[in-house]
Design a protein around this motif. Structure first.
Motif, PDB file in Angstrom:
ATOM      1  N   ARG A   1      -5.070  -1.396  -7.193  1.00 61.05           N
ATOM      2  CA  ARG A   1      -5.063   0.499  -7.531  1.00 61.05           C
ATOM      3  C   ARG A   1      -6.370   0.856  -6.621  1.00 61.05           C
ATOM      4  NH1 ARG A   1      -1.778  -1.551 -10.187  1.00 61.05           N
ATOM      5  NH2 ARG A   1      -0.057  -0.830 -11.952  1.00 61.05           N
ATOM      6  N   MET A   2      -7.180  -0.243  -6.065  1.00 66.37           N
ATOM      7  CA  MET A   2      -8.206   0.088  -4.935  1.00 66.37           C
ATOM      8  C   MET A   2      -7.782   1.279  -3.794  1.00 66.37           C
ATOM      9  SD  MET A   2     -11.194  -0.893  -5.388  1.00 66.37           S
ATOM     10  CE  MET A   2     -12.430  -1.650  -3.690  1.00 66.37           C
ATOM     11  N   ILE A   3      -8.769   1.961  -3.658  1.00 64.42           N
ATOM     12  CA  ILE A   3      -8.662   3.470  -2.613  1.00 64.42           C
ATOM     13  C   ILE A   3      -8.689   3.131  -1.532  1.00 64.42           C
ATOM     14  CG2 ILE A   3      -8.456   5.795  -1.724  1.00 64.42           C
ATOM     15  CD1 ILE A   3      -6.996   5.164  -4.226  1.00 64.42           C
ATOM     16  N   VAL A   4      -7.462   2.593  -0.595  1.00 67.02           N
ATOM     17  CA  VAL A   4      -7.639   1.328   1.164  1.00 67.02           C
ATOM     18  C   VAL A   4      -8.098   2.729   1.962  1.00 67.02           C
ATOM     19  CG1 VAL A   4      -6.682  -0.252   0.239  1.00 67.02           C
ATOM     20  CG2 VAL A   4      -5.733   1.511   1.405  1.00 67.02           C
ATOM     21  N   GLY A   5      -7.847   4.084   2.001  1.00 66.91           N
ATOM     22  CA  GLY A   5      -8.499   5.176   2.976  1.00 66.91           C
ATOM     23  C   GLY A   5      -7.735   6.414   2.604  1.00 66.91           C
ATOM     24  N   LEU A   6      -7.898   7.070   2.974  1.00 62.45           N
ATOM     25  CA  LEU A   6      -8.495   8.756   2.988  1.00 62.45           C
ATOM     26  C   LEU A   6      -8.196   9.429   4.217  1.00 62.45           C
ATOM     27  CD1 LEU A   6     -11.199  10.293   1.246  1.00 62.45           C
ATOM     28  CD2 LEU A   6     -11.293   8.353   2.463  1.00 62.45           C
ATOM     29  N   TYR A   7      -7.940  10.588   4.148  1.00 64.28           N
ATOM     30  CA  TYR A   7      -7.728  11.699   5.313  1.00 64.28           C
ATOM     31  C   TYR A   7      -8.340  13.064   4.387  1.00 64.28           C
ATOM     32  CZ  TYR A   7      -7.383  14.063   9.996  1.00 64.28           C
ATOM     33  OH  TYR A   7      -7.575  14.617  10.857  1.00 64.28           O
TER      34      TYR A   7
ATOM     35  N   VAL B   1       1.035  -1.476  -0.121  1.00 63.95           N
ATOM     36  CA  VAL B   1      -0.361   0.067   0.370  1.00 63.95           C
ATOM     37  C   VAL B   1       0.821   1.265   0.066  1.00 63.95           C
ATOM     38  CG1 VAL B   1      -1.741   1.724   1.547  1.00 63.95           C
ATOM     39  CG2 VAL B   1      -1.981  -1.293   1.211  1.00 63.95           C
ATOM     40  N   GLN B   2       0.516   2.030  -0.473  1.00 61.26           N
ATOM     41  CA  GLN B   2       1.231   3.384  -0.720  1.00 61.26           C
ATOM     42  C   GLN B   2       0.437   4.521  -0.275  1.00 61.26           C
ATOM     43  OE1 GLN B   2       2.193   3.848  -4.459  1.00 61.26           O
ATOM     44  NE2 GLN B   2       4.172   2.464  -5.500  1.00 61.26           N
ATOM     45  N   ILE B   3       1.102   5.461   0.231  1.00 59.96           N
ATOM     46  CA  ILE B   3       0.325   6.963   1.060  1.00 59.96           C
ATOM     47  C   ILE B   3       1.261   7.784   0.718  1.00 59.96           C
ATOM     48  CG2 ILE B   3       1.488   5.862   3.248  1.00 59.96           C
ATOM     49  CD1 ILE B   3      -0.599   7.277   4.940  1.00 59.96           C
ATOM     50  N   ASP B   4       0.591   8.916   0.669  1.00 54.67           N
ATOM     51  CA  ASP B   4       1.081  10.243   0.146  1.00 54.67           C
ATOM     52  C   ASP B   4      -0.043  11.406   0.399  1.00 54.67           C
ATOM     53  OD1 ASP B   4       2.798  11.896  -0.306  1.00 54.67           O
ATOM     54  OD2 ASP B   4       2.972  11.167  -2.112  1.00 54.67           O
TER      55      ASP B   4
ATOM     56  N   LEU C   1      -4.894  15.974   1.518  1.00 51.58           N
ATOM     57  CA  LEU C   1      -5.459  14.861   1.178  1.00 51.58           C
ATOM     58  C   LEU C   1      -4.268  13.900   1.535  1.00 51.58           C
ATOM     59  CD1 LEU C   1      -7.673  16.550  -1.010  1.00 51.58           C
ATOM     60  CD2 LEU C   1      -8.825  14.617  -1.876  1.00 51.58           C
ATOM     61  N   THR C   2      -4.657  13.058   2.172  1.00 55.24           N
ATOM     62  CA  THR C   2      -3.509  11.942   2.649  1.00 55.24           C
ATOM     63  C   THR C   2      -4.373  10.936   2.029  1.00 55.24           C
ATOM     64  OG1 THR C   2      -2.869  12.873   4.242  1.00 55.24           O
ATOM     65  CG2 THR C   2      -2.824  10.283   4.254  1.00 55.24           C
ATOM     66  N   LEU C   3      -3.620  10.180   1.126  1.00 50.17           N
ATOM     67  CA  LEU C   3      -4.934   8.810   0.217  1.00 50.17           C
ATOM     68  C   LEU C   3      -3.549   7.604   0.324  1.00 50.17           C
ATOM     69  CD1 LEU C   3      -6.222  10.892  -3.107  1.00 50.17           C
ATOM     70  CD2 LEU C   3      -7.457   9.811  -1.263  1.00 50.17           C
ATOM     71  N   ALA C   4      -4.694   6.573   0.245  1.00 52.29           N
ATOM     72  CA  ALA C   4      -3.897   4.862   0.511  1.00 52.29           C
ATOM     73  C   ALA C   4      -4.516   4.410  -0.516  1.00 52.29           C
ATOM     74  CB  ALA C   4      -3.582   4.658   2.028  1.00 52.29           C
ATOM     75  N   ILE C   5      -2.975   3.562  -1.677  1.00 50.01           N
ATOM     76  CA  ILE C   5      -3.614   3.504  -2.526  1.00 50.01           C
ATOM     77  C   ILE C   5      -3.121   1.844  -2.693  1.00 50.01           C
ATOM     78  CG2 ILE C   5      -1.870   3.613  -3.805  1.00 50.01           C
ATOM     79  CD1 ILE C   5      -4.535   3.519  -6.505  1.00 50.01           C
TER      80      ILE C   5
ATOM     81  N   ALA D   1      -2.247   8.579  10.701  1.00 43.16           N
ATOM     82  CA  ALA D   1      -2.278   7.287  11.472  1.00 43.16           C
ATOM     83  C   ALA D   1      -3.647   7.566  10.805  1.00 43.16           C
ATOM     84  CB  ALA D   1      -2.743   7.944  13.398  1.00 43.16           C
ATOM     85  N   MET D   2      -4.765   8.239  11.440  1.00 42.28           N
ATOM     86  CA  MET D   2      -5.762   8.793  10.746  1.00 42.28           C
ATOM     87  C   MET D   2      -6.611   7.426   9.452  1.00 42.28           C
ATOM     88  SD  MET D   2      -7.626   9.348  12.944  1.00 42.28           S
ATOM     89  CE  MET D   2      -6.667   9.147  14.169  1.00 42.28           C
ATOM     90  N   CYS D   3      -5.292   8.452   8.430  1.00 41.51           N
ATOM     91  CA  CYS D   3      -5.884   7.176   7.368  1.00 41.51           C
ATOM     92  C   CYS D   3      -5.405   5.826   7.222  1.00 41.51           C
ATOM     93  CB  CYS D   3      -4.792   7.993   6.414  1.00 41.51           C
ATOM     94  SG  CYS D   3      -4.660   7.484   4.636  1.00 41.51           S
ATOM     95  N   LEU D   4      -4.006   5.604   7.949  1.00 42.90           N
ATOM     96  CA  LEU D   4      -3.850   4.267   8.113  1.00 42.90           C
ATOM     97  C   LEU D   4      -5.148   3.365   8.827  1.00 42.90           C
ATOM     98  CD1 LEU D   4      -0.247   3.857   9.190  1.00 42.90           C
ATOM     99  CD2 LEU D   4      -1.293   2.965   6.746  1.00 42.90           C
ATOM    100  N   SER D   5      -5.743   3.973   9.963  1.00 42.53           N
ATOM    101  CA  SER D   5      -6.634   3.036  10.530  1.00 42.53           C
ATOM    102  C   SER D   5      -8.048   3.314  10.327  1.00 42.53           C
ATOM    103  CB  SER D   5      -6.818   4.005  12.548  1.00 42.53           C
ATOM    104  OG  SER D   5      -7.387   5.145  11.744  1.00 42.53           O
ATOM    105  N   GLN D   6      -8.305   4.339   8.793  1.00 47.26           N
ATOM    106  CA  GLN D   6      -9.271   4.129   8.397  1.00 47.26           C
ATOM    107  C   GLN D   6      -9.300   2.741   7.231  1.00 47.26           C
ATOM    108  OE1 GLN D   6     -10.095   6.535   4.584  1.00 47.26           O
ATOM    109  NE2 GLN D   6     -11.906   7.182   5.222  1.00 47.26           N
TER     110      GLN D   6
END
Length: 634
Positions: free
Chosen positions: A274-280, A240-243, A265-269, A292-297
């Motif tokens: 290529r599904m988006i797995v989390g965002l904040y 999972v990539q996050i940025d 926007l903090t996004l994790a894919i 932390a918020m993005c990962l926990s979501q």
């Protein structure tokens, strides 16, 4: 994905689970987010959503967090945690090989320097508990690695090992002992016993020792994880990539509908699908809280989140990822994030600096979402040329909540559903194939569901060490109290009766009106509110700003009352300025929502008080740096 029976609930045929207070046994997997199960009381078959499943409460199977497994991650010493990590690395090949043999275990045990029975014991301990912290040694008496030498002797041994043993000269243990004796004589201190020096050498991490002594190739071949054949992840949640990125849009406040500024926007894919797995989404610049918020979501189910936003549709993505690949920015580094990832067996990787970029996935999605955002009112476009003739602030119409709704609506009902140019199918279809498989390729199975989503989020939040006083706890001069603290008032450290016992406390920076106290006897967290419950909620940002203002005014004795009075004056200034100042409107978004229903009591402003806020507008265009591709073992 490894099975985590207590921290997570596995949706597998034969698994006993609870849902809505009833006990079921799963019989079939229906889809990526539902199963068929038989009610054990009525023997009737029914369809259950995976994200409603809970572990069965059995006396013989402690829930996640009961016993030593729920000990706060930060309470383990570096040596204890390193030992747990070494044990996990030893059993990892067994976890990844479901058809392993006794011979396989014996080979791995020899490499780890233990008996095969010990390796199986570690494996059972991990599988029973479901998290790495269960592998921390718990023997009676002194723990393995406990050091009883005076600090000067320990420092002497460490220096000699570093200077003489961990070098490409590859000195022998006896050479190190001789040098320790020589330096001890020069320092006129009693020399440690030779066996003590030998033990310190044995405690060195094997892989790092090999690298330091010039055996880099051997260390990589024996101890580095085996990489997959293809760059990136070859199954769901492998990588999972996050940025972060500033969104190309100006938003408005919820009350006056006046421009505030650009959100982040903090996004994790998921690299495989290529599904988006989390965002904040927030107005605050990227921080460890955003991560932390993005990962926990990302790890938790999202049904309730969609319901809160009012988004119709399915986002059937949850579970622990094998690897998180992220930037080298400071918000991705730190003990809290690293240990949280280690606890859940997540390999946290940072992009090496100055390496050539071969594409990546998160930055390409950032471009996709940016193209969509530019269709909405208030867009800043990507540069001044495109923006020419368009007044972004005058056209701004969306609040933060409305913007979040549109982003999630686009992700769930457009991006996940439409054909992806590289995948030749939709991200959701790619995810389904990876989870359930097809006639030619087996799937990895439905990811286990977190059994305690709130605890998971806490494991990634900032923490403090505090003693319990008669007034309760104090963090940043704010007092907190609840009767749950009473047994620990002025308690002494069990290992050092002359010292105060320190406890771990977690805090959510967005609302510090309560903190989370880890009770070592109950092995659980308890929310602890302000001691003076009449005080309004506030954010950590407001607290820091109030303290800055008070110091600039020359106040030396800054207590809790002074802080809340300053916060009240700040909010009064903001309330009067929100229609005139964009900075004031943005500052107003930092106030916890509960304050809207219970405003701060007005206080007379101090003469010449400076409540100006350093609020530089974000630049309109910032390049998004791509990730390197990574590879991972399944």
């Amino acid at each position: 994905m490894n099975k985590l029976p207590n921290a997570f609930v596995a949706a597998e045929p034969g698994q006993r689970v609870e849902s809505s207070g009833r006990v079921y046994r799963i019989t079939h997997l229906v889809s990526i987010d539902s199963v068929f199960a038989i009610d054990e009381q009525t023997n009737e078959s029914t369809r259950l959503r995976v994200d409603t499943l809970k572990p069965v409460s059995e006396p013989t199977t402690p829930a996640y967090g009961e016993g030593k497994s729920l000990k706060d991650l930060s309470m383990y010493s570096e040596e204890e945690w390193a030992q747990a990590q070494r044990r996990f690395q030893a059993i990892k090949p067994l976890l990844e090989n479901p058809i392993r043999t006794r011979g396989d275990a014996e080979v791995i045990a020899r490499q780890a320097g233990v008996h095969a029975a010990t390796l199986y014991k570690w494996l059972k301990t991990y599988q029973d508990a479901g998290h790495v912290s269960a592998l921390v040694p718990t023997k009676r008496g002194p723990r393995a690695g406990t050091r009883h030498l005076e600090s000067e002797k320990e420092k002497l041994i460490a220096n000699v090992i570093d200077d003489e043993f961990l070098t490409k000269q590859r000195q022998k243990a006896q050479d190190v002992i001789d040098e320790v004796m020589r330096r001890a004589r020069l320092a006129k201190i009693d020399a440690p016993h030779p066996n003590t020096v030998r033990n310190r050498i044995k405690m060195l991490p094997i892989a790092e020792t090999l690298r330091r002594r010039g055996h880099r190739e051997l260390a990589r071949n024996k101890y580095d994880p085996i990489r997959g054949e293809f760059p990136g992840g070859d199954f769901p949640l492998a990588v999972v990539q996050i940025d972060h990125t500033p969104a190309d849009i100006i938003l408005v406040d919820e009350v006056h509908r006046q421009p505030i500024g650009r959100p982040w926007l903090t996004l994790a894919i998921d690299v495989h699908s290529r599904m988006i797995v989390g965002l904040y989404i927030t107005f605050e610049k990227p921080s460890s809280t955003s991560v932390a918020m993005c990962l926990s979501q990302a790890i938790n189910p999202k049904r309730e989140y969609l319901a809160e936003l009012g988004v119709s549709g399915e986002w059937p993505v949850w579970g622990i990822m094998n690897v998180i690949h992220c930037d080298n920015a400071k918000e991705f580094r730190g003990a809290v994030l690293e240990r949280g990832c280690e606890e859940y067996s997540i390999d946290l990787q940072w992009r090496p600096p100055l390496r050539p970029h071969y594409g990546g996935h998160i930055e390409r999605y950032m471009g996709t979402i940016a193209n969509q955002i530019r269709k909405w009112p208030g867009t800043t476009f990507s540069n001044t040329t495109q923006r020419k003739g368009y007044n972004s602030e005058a056209e701004a119409a969306l609040t933060l909540k409305e913007f979040e709704y549109l982003v999630v609506e686009f992700i769930v009902n457009v991006y996940h559903q439409r054909n992806h140019s590289e995948l030749k199918m939709s991200p959701k279809r790619k995810w389904e194939l990876g989870i359930l498989g097809d006639a030619t390729t087996p799937g990895v199975g439905i990811p286990p569901v977190p059994s305690d989503p709130h605890r998971l989020q806490l494991d990634f939040l900032p923490f403090f060490n505090r003693s319990v006083q008669q007034y309760g706890l104090q963090i940043d001069r704010i007092n907190y109290y609840d009767p749950v603290l009473d047994p620990y008032i002025n308690s002494a450290d069990p290992l050092n009766p002359k010292a105060r016992r320190m406890f771990f406390v977690r805090r959510d920076p967005r609302d510090i009106s309560k903190v989370y106290f880890f009770d070592p006897e109950a092995n659980s967290y308890f929310p602890i509110p302000y001691r003076d419950i009449g005080h309004p909620p506030m954010s950590a940002w407001e607290l820091k700003e109030a303290q800055r203002v008070l110091k600039e005014q020359g106040q030396r004795d800054i207590d809790e009352n002074a802080i809340f009075e300053a916060v009240g004056r700040m909010r009064e200034v903001v309330a009067k300025s929100v229609q005139k100042s964009k900075a004031a409107r943005r500052q107003a978004t930092r106030t916890p929502k509960a304050v809207v229903e219970r405003p701060v009591a007005q206080a007379a402003p101090l003469a010449d008080a400076d409540y100006s806020i350093a609020m530089d507008d974000d630049p309109f265009a910032q390049p998004i740096r791509p990730f390197d591709d990574v590879s991972v073992s399944r």
